[in-house]
Design a protein around this motif. Structure first.
Motif, PDB file in Angstrom:
ATOM      1  N   LYS A 189       2.950  21.406 -37.776  1.00 13.77           N
ATOM      2  CA  LYS A 189       2.228  21.719 -36.528  1.00 13.77           C
ATOM      3  C   LYS A 189       2.524  20.751 -35.401  1.00 13.77           C
ATOM      4  O   LYS A 189       2.010  20.929 -34.296  1.00 13.77           O
ATOM      5  CB  LYS A 189       0.711  21.740 -36.798  1.00 13.77           C
ATOM      6  CG  LYS A 189       0.257  22.721 -37.889  1.00 13.77           C
ATOM      7  CD  LYS A 189       0.470  24.161 -37.472  1.00 13.77           C
ATOM      8  CE  LYS A 189      -0.243  25.132 -38.401  1.00 13.77           C
ATOM      9  NZ  LYS A 189       0.247  25.073 -39.805  1.00 13.77           N
ATOM     10  N   ASP A 190       3.297  19.698 -35.654  1.00 15.54           N
ATOM     11  CA  ASP A 190       3.650  18.783 -34.562  1.00 15.54           C
ATOM     12  C   ASP A 190       4.967  18.083 -34.901  1.00 15.54           C
ATOM     13  O   ASP A 190       5.528  18.282 -35.988  1.00 15.54           O
ATOM     14  CB  ASP A 190       2.531  17.772 -34.274  1.00 15.54           C
ATOM     15  CG  ASP A 190       2.162  16.938 -35.492  1.00 15.54           C
ATOM     16  OD1 ASP A 190       3.062  16.639 -36.314  1.00 15.54           O
ATOM     17  OD2 ASP A 190       0.975  16.564 -35.628  1.00 15.54           O
ATOM     18  N   PHE A 191       5.449  17.239 -33.990  1.00 14.56           N
ATOM     19  CA  PHE A 191       6.755  16.617 -34.172  1.00 14.56           C
ATOM     20  C   PHE A 191       6.781  15.712 -35.405  1.00 14.56           C
ATOM     21  O   PHE A 191       7.759  15.709 -36.175  1.00 14.56           O
ATOM     22  CB  PHE A 191       7.132  15.798 -32.933  1.00 14.56           C
ATOM     23  CG  PHE A 191       7.556  16.628 -31.743  1.00 14.56           C
ATOM     24  CD1 PHE A 191       7.524  18.021 -31.783  1.00 14.56           C
ATOM     25  CD2 PHE A 191       8.020  16.015 -30.578  1.00 14.56           C
ATOM     26  CE1 PHE A 191       7.924  18.780 -30.694  1.00 14.56           C
ATOM     27  CE2 PHE A 191       8.432  16.767 -29.490  1.00 14.56           C
ATOM     28  CZ  PHE A 191       8.382  18.144 -29.540  1.00 14.56           C
ATOM     29  N   LEU A 237       5.935  22.286 -25.233  1.00 17.31           N
ATOM     30  CA  LEU A 237       5.239  21.091 -24.741  1.00 17.31           C
ATOM     31  C   LEU A 237       4.579  21.337 -23.386  1.00 17.31           C
ATOM     32  O   LEU A 237       3.966  20.443 -22.809  1.00 17.31           O
ATOM     33  CB  LEU A 237       6.229  19.924 -24.609  1.00 17.31           C
ATOM     34  CG  LEU A 237       6.926  19.473 -25.895  1.00 17.31           C
ATOM     35  CD1 LEU A 237       7.863  18.295 -25.610  1.00 17.31           C
ATOM     36  CD2 LEU A 237       5.903  19.091 -26.965  1.00 17.31           C
ATOM     37  N   GLY A 238       4.729  22.530 -22.874  1.00 16.95           N
ATOM     38  CA  GLY A 238       4.213  22.847 -21.537  1.00 16.95           C
ATOM     39  C   GLY A 238       5.224  22.541 -20.452  1.00 16.95           C
ATOM     40  O   GLY A 238       4.863  22.507 -19.264  1.00 16.95           O
ATOM     41  N   GLY A 239       6.481  22.293 -20.843  1.00 19.69           N
ATOM     42  CA  GLY A 239       7.499  21.951 -19.853  1.00 19.69           C
ATOM     43  C   GLY A 239       7.838  23.114 -18.927  1.00 19.69           C
ATOM     44  O   GLY A 239       7.765  24.275 -19.309  1.00 19.69           O
ATOM     45  N   GLN A 240       8.200  22.750 -17.691  1.00 16.63           N
ATOM     46  CA  GLN A 240       8.643  23.722 -16.696  1.00 16.63           C
ATOM     47  C   GLN A 240      10.093  23.408 -16.342  1.00 16.63           C
ATOM     48  O   GLN A 240      10.423  22.250 -16.066  1.00 16.63           O
ATOM     49  CB  GLN A 240       7.775  23.645 -15.427  1.00 16.63           C
ATOM     50  CG  GLN A 240       6.304  23.954 -15.673  1.00 16.63           C
ATOM     51  CD  GLN A 240       6.068  25.399 -16.074  1.00 16.63           C
ATOM     52  OE1 GLN A 240       6.704  26.310 -15.537  1.00 16.63           O
ATOM     53  NE2 GLN A 240       5.164  25.622 -17.021  1.00 16.63           N
ATOM     54  N   ASN A 332       0.693  14.399 -28.746  1.00 16.17           N
ATOM     55  CA  ASN A 332       1.260  13.585 -27.666  1.00 16.17           C
ATOM     56  C   ASN A 332       1.366  14.325 -26.334  1.00 16.17           C
ATOM     57  O   ASN A 332       1.522  13.681 -25.291  1.00 16.17           O
ATOM     58  CB  ASN A 332       2.657  13.106 -28.079  1.00 16.17           C
ATOM     59  CG  ASN A 332       2.604  12.162 -29.273  1.00 16.17           C
ATOM     60  OD1 ASN A 332       2.029  11.078 -29.206  1.00 16.17           O
ATOM     61  ND2 ASN A 332       3.197  12.603 -30.390  1.00 16.17           N
ATOM     62  N   PHE A 333       1.304  15.618 -26.372  1.00 15.37           N
ATOM     63  CA  PHE A 333       1.382  16.406 -25.137  1.00 15.37           C
ATOM     64  C   PHE A 333       0.234  17.420 -25.142  1.00 15.37           C
ATOM     65  O   PHE A 333       0.336  18.498 -25.754  1.00 15.37           O
ATOM     66  CB  PHE A 333       2.738  17.116 -25.026  1.00 15.37           C
ATOM     67  CG  PHE A 333       3.868  16.175 -24.730  1.00 15.37           C
ATOM     68  CD1 PHE A 333       4.232  15.884 -23.413  1.00 15.37           C
ATOM     69  CD2 PHE A 333       4.547  15.543 -25.765  1.00 15.37           C
ATOM     70  CE1 PHE A 333       5.266  14.997 -23.141  1.00 15.37           C
ATOM     71  CE2 PHE A 333       5.579  14.655 -25.506  1.00 15.37           C
ATOM     72  CZ  PHE A 333       5.940  14.374 -24.182  1.00 15.37           C
ATOM     73  N   PRO A 334      -0.847  17.091 -24.463  1.00 13.69           N
ATOM     74  CA  PRO A 334      -2.037  17.958 -24.484  1.00 13.69           C
ATOM     75  C   PRO A 334      -1.793  19.371 -23.983  1.00 13.69           C
ATOM     76  O   PRO A 334      -2.542  20.297 -24.321  1.00 13.69           O
ATOM     77  CB  PRO A 334      -3.022  17.216 -23.557  1.00 13.69           C
ATOM     78  CG  PRO A 334      -2.560  15.798 -23.558  1.00 13.69           C
ATOM     79  CD  PRO A 334      -1.077  15.854 -23.696  1.00 13.69           C
ATOM     80  N   ASN A 335      -0.742  19.543 -23.186  1.00 14.18           N
ATOM     81  CA  ASN A 335      -0.455  20.896 -22.689  1.00 14.18           C
ATOM     82  C   ASN A 335       0.377  21.722 -23.667  1.00 14.18           C
ATOM     83  O   ASN A 335       0.834  22.820 -23.328  1.00 14.18           O
ATOM     84  CB  ASN A 335       0.281  20.813 -21.349  1.00 14.18           C
ATOM     85  CG  ASN A 335      -0.614  20.310 -20.231  1.00 14.18           C
ATOM     86  OD1 ASN A 335      -1.835  20.514 -20.258  1.00 14.18           O
ATOM     87  ND2 ASN A 335      -0.029  19.614 -19.269  1.00 14.18           N
TER      88      ASN A 335
END
Length: 456
Positions: A189-191, A237-240, A332-335
């Motif tokens: 579920k995570d890195f 990660l919510g990246g744009q 580590n990345f809430p988004n």
């Protein structure tokens, strides 16, 4: 005597006048009525024969079942409703598509309808017809039944065609191989979990110094650094991909974390570049399936890819396969958010087409609720129309889960400017990442600089 004679004459004159007054005009014989003639037939002007038109459609790598269905059901129905129009389907290949398409658009001549991939709306948008007046909701209410894949068929907010299917990238895992590897908590579920899983579930044959089991095959088993895999992790990660001013966003924290994760997963599986072990032997069928000829597993525990790379739905291994989105790194990345990166094929109408109205009519016929279901049934994929996801979709436990995940977590592989250039730039830089010629920071700097230059 003369007096009597005068009286008699007077009486005779008066009597004659009275008889004239009472008898009136003599009756004339009625005129003979001519027999009625039938009205002269109105001469209908001869209609010129309908002008012969050939509507040309260019498809890429569809199954024989798909082509057979189009030729037996859709095209005859269309031609019957459009006298004088003939449908011509040309079958191309994704190998060399860019050269072929560039030729069409450069010449301003070619198929009326062209099969495009997910990211090609930005690549060819200026050469595609604005079909809003034909396919927009005011003209065709059915358009509201299409799901998120419809965005791939737009450019600058205008419809350029219609999407056929959605084919997201899922995470397929063999639960039996997880358990035999001592991993009992399901899909990571995570890195941190992924890296621990890669170390624990990847196995090496000391005799050959090569992998016999690979914990995760992310699109490409060897490099583990495919650019589409990078984008899936980045979006989770919510990246744009672009900043507010339109410039690339490869210098963002999400981008750097993504590149570091890809390197750490590669090293956890293959070891450091200087001492990297060999890759999995080539098997037959999906990397998470069993080779029937040898009875051995093909070697992957998990696969991040579309359903095309997974085992056929009839394979017995499906009893031991889970399907999940990629969950990002919420610690580590809430988004972070679960993501399945959705790819779509769609049919676009070329702006040079002289038959846009006919092209729209053909699309409406081939993309009804029933037709979109049937088209995808010939390929075992998920229809782009939400109301077409019935029958074989809901009857299949695998497709039902995939359709639900796509609807809930789907992120379109779309809106990528100069996608072919970005692909080349990223694959070059990521290649230097796994050989450790460049650090993750240097990789991102290179992509940022090269891609920024490509967009100018």
């Amino acid at each position: 005597m003369r007096k009597n004679l005068f009286a008699i004459l007077t009486v005779l004159v008066l009597l004659s006048m009275a008889l004239t007054a009472c008898g009136g005009r003599p009756t004339q014989a009625p005129a003979t009525k001519a027999p009625e003639q039938p009205p002269a037939a109105t001469k209908v002007p001869e209609q010129p024969p309908a002008e012969a038109v050939t509507l040309k459609i260019y498809l890429l790598d569809y199954t024989p079942d798909t082509i057979a269905w189009l030729k037996s059901d859709i095209n005859p129905a269309f031609e019957a409703a459009h006298p004088g129009v003939t449908i011509e389907i040309t079958e191309g290949s994704w190998s060399g598509w860019d050269t072929t398409f560039a030729g069409f658009f450069a010449a301003g001549d070619g198929p009326d309808i062209i099969n495009l991939g997910s990211e090609m709306n930005t690549l060819y948008g200026n050469s595609l017809a604005d079909m809003d007046s034909y396919l927009g909701e005011a003209a065709w209410p059915d358009i509201k039944n299409f799901g998120p894949a419809l965005e791939n068929a737009k450019f600058e907010g205008k419809l350029r065609g219609l999407p056929i299917f959605t084919a997201p990238r899922y995470v397929f895992c063999r639960t039996d191989l997880m358990e035999t590897s001592g991993w009992t908590t399901g899909t990571p579920k995570d890195f941190a979990e992924w890296i621990a899983f890669a170390k624990q579930a990847s196995k090496v044959d000391p005799a050959t110094n090569s992998l016999t089991q690979q914990a995760l095959v992310p699109v490409d088993a060897g490099s583990m650094a495919d650019w589409q895999w990078w984008l899936l992790v980045f979006y989770s990660l919510g990246g744009q991909l672009y900043k507010a001013d339109g410039t690339p966003n490869f210098d963002s924290p999400e981008a750097l974390a993504t590149t570091k994760f890809l390197l750490e997963m590669r090293q956890a599986t293959y070891g450091p570049a200087a001492n990297a072990v060999g890759s999995l032997p080539t098997g037959t069928g999906s990397v998470i399936d069993v080779d029937d000829a040898t009875g051995k597993n093909n070697g992957a525990v998990c696969l991040a890819h579309s359903g095309w790379a997974a085992p056929a739905f009839t394979r017995p291994t499906w009893d031991k396969i889970s399907i999940d989105p990629f969950y990002g790194d919420p610690a580590n990345f809430p988004n972070s958010k679960p993501v399945v990166l959705a790819f779509n094929d769609w049919l676009a109408v070329a702006d040079y087409s002289k038959h846009k109205d006919l092209a729209a009519d053909w699309l409406k016929l081939a993309f009804t609720k029933e037709a979109n279901n049937k088209w995808n049934e010939t390929m075992g994929l998920i229809p782009a129309r939400n109301d077409s996801q019935y029958g074989y979709v809901t009857d299949s436990p695998q497709l039902k889960i995939e359709a639900e995940l796509a609807a809930k977590y789907g992120v379109g592989f779309a809106g990528i400017l100069e996608s072919s250039k970005l692909s080349t730039i990223m694959q070059d830089a990521l290649g230097k990442l796994i050989t450790e010629e460049l650090t993750p920071e240097q990789v991102n700097e290179k992509i940022q600089a090269d891609y920024s230059a490509a967009l100018k």
